[in-house]
Design an enzyme around this catalytic site. Structure first.
Site, short mmCIF file in Angstrom:
data_model
loop_
_atom_site.label_atom_id
_atom_site.label_comp_id
_atom_site.label_asym_id
_atom_site.label_seq_id
_atom_site.Cartn_x
_atom_site.Cartn_y
_atom_site.Cartn_z
N ASP A 15 13.28 169.42 116.18
CA ASP A 15 14.45 168.68 116.66
C ASP A 15 14.43 167.36 115.90
O ASP A 15 13.37 166.86 115.54
CB ASP A 15 14.35 168.45 118.17
CG ASP A 15 15.67 168.06 118.79
OD1 ASP A 15 16.63 167.82 118.03
OD2 ASP A 15 15.74 167.96 120.02
N ASP A 17 16.56 164.05 116.31
CA ASP A 17 16.66 162.75 116.97
C ASP A 17 15.50 162.53 117.94
O ASP A 17 15.29 163.32 118.86
CB ASP A 17 17.98 162.64 117.72
CG ASP A 17 19.18 162.78 116.79
OD1 ASP A 17 19.30 161.99 115.86
OD2 ASP A 17 19.98 163.72 117.00
N GLY A 58 19.80 166.33 123.97
CA GLY A 58 19.66 167.75 123.67
C GLY A 58 20.89 168.58 123.95
O GLY A 58 20.88 169.80 123.75
N ARG A 61 27.98 166.96 122.56
CA ARG A 61 28.66 165.79 123.12
C ARG A 61 29.45 166.11 124.38
O ARG A 61 29.31 165.43 125.40
CB ARG A 61 29.60 165.18 122.07
CG ARG A 61 28.92 164.37 121.01
CD ARG A 61 29.91 163.46 120.30
NE ARG A 61 31.05 164.19 119.76
CZ ARG A 61 31.06 164.79 118.58
NH1 ARG A 61 29.98 164.80 117.84
NH2 ARG A 61 32.15 165.39 118.15
N SER A 127 23.34 167.35 117.90
CA SER A 127 24.36 166.49 117.31
C SER A 127 25.00 167.17 116.11
O SER A 127 24.36 167.93 115.38
CB SER A 127 23.72 165.17 116.86
OG SER A 127 24.60 164.44 116.01
N ASP A 178 11.81 167.24 121.89
CA ASP A 178 11.57 166.24 122.94
C ASP A 178 12.66 166.24 124.00
O ASP A 178 12.78 165.29 124.77
CB ASP A 178 11.45 164.83 122.33
CG ASP A 178 12.77 164.30 121.80
OD1 ASP A 178 13.67 165.11 121.49
OD2 ASP A 178 12.90 163.06 121.68
#
Length: 227
Positions: A15, A17, A58, A61, A127, A178
């Site tokens: 992942d 970000d 995670g 949007r 994202s 995360d």
């Protein structure tokens, strides 16, 4: 010490970000900028730590908007959901274009070591700007695949897409994440090793994580991928 053993693992999917790049805080700040005016007179302000981690991180949007506002007992119109999501996206892109993207040194060191030992690597995100973020951090050369999140699928589905593009079976892939949705999805996907980075005491073990660490500096690499 926690380790990825490359005698059984052939690829590692990260992942992005908050794991590879220090952009989770930028996402959280952007969400606060758009949520707080909407919440005024309706509910308490958005908490960049608890609300972000529990309800937004995670997720795509639009799913993030619905999940967070639903946690406050609010039912926004689809027009409001779309407007809040679009406003957040504009702010996030403006921030990374203006200030750039920093990579975590421990993540960069781990990526170099994995590739030195023959592992394939992937970067994914819920994202839509994963590729833009990885490029801004000057890390494209360290990944075989980089996958943007899409509005028509949940973010964690990117792990499955990464496995397909890497042409490696899930049981031979380590996932490093995360977020609660990401770790839960990796657990359902049958990935060989699931490593969760936990900075807030979240229940990653209950969702399928095999290893839980506070920083990638705690993660060693052993063995070598057999070609």
């Amino acid at each position: 010490m926690a380790a990825i053993d490359l005698t059984g693992i052939r690829a590692v999917v990260f992942d992005t970000d908050g794991v590879v790049t220090d952009t989770a805080r930028v996402h959280a700040a952007a969400w606060k900028s758009v949520f707080d005016p909407y919440l005024r007179g309706r509910s308490e302000p958005f908490d960049v730590r608890e609300d972000y981690l529990c309800h937004v991180d995670g997720r795509t949007r639009l799913d993030g908007v619905r999940t967070f506002l639903g946690s406050r007992g609010l039912s926004p119109s689809e027009e409001d959901v779309a407007a809040l999501g679009a406003a957040k996206d504009r702010i996030f892109v403006e921030q990374i274009e203006r200030y750039g993207v920093a990579a975590f040194p421990s993540a960069v060191g781990l990526l170099h070591e994995l590739r030195r030992r023959g592992s394939r690597t992937g970067a994914v995100s819920a994202s839509a700007h994963c590729r833009k973020v990885v490029a801004a951090a000057a890390l494209m050369h360290l990944f075989d695949v980089v996958i943007d999140g899409r509005h028509d699928q949940p973010g964690p589905a990117s792990f499955d897409e990464a496995a397909r593009l890497l042409d490696v079976r899930p049981e031979e892939i380590a996932v490093v994440g995360d977020t609660l949705p990401g770790i839960e999805a990796a657990g359902r996907g049958g990935f060989g090793l699931i490593v969760a980075i936990d900075r807030a005491g979240l229940p990653f073990k209950e969702l399928g994580a095999h290893l839980v660490i506070a920083d990638l500096a705690e993660l060693d690499v052993t063995g070598r991928v057999r070609l």
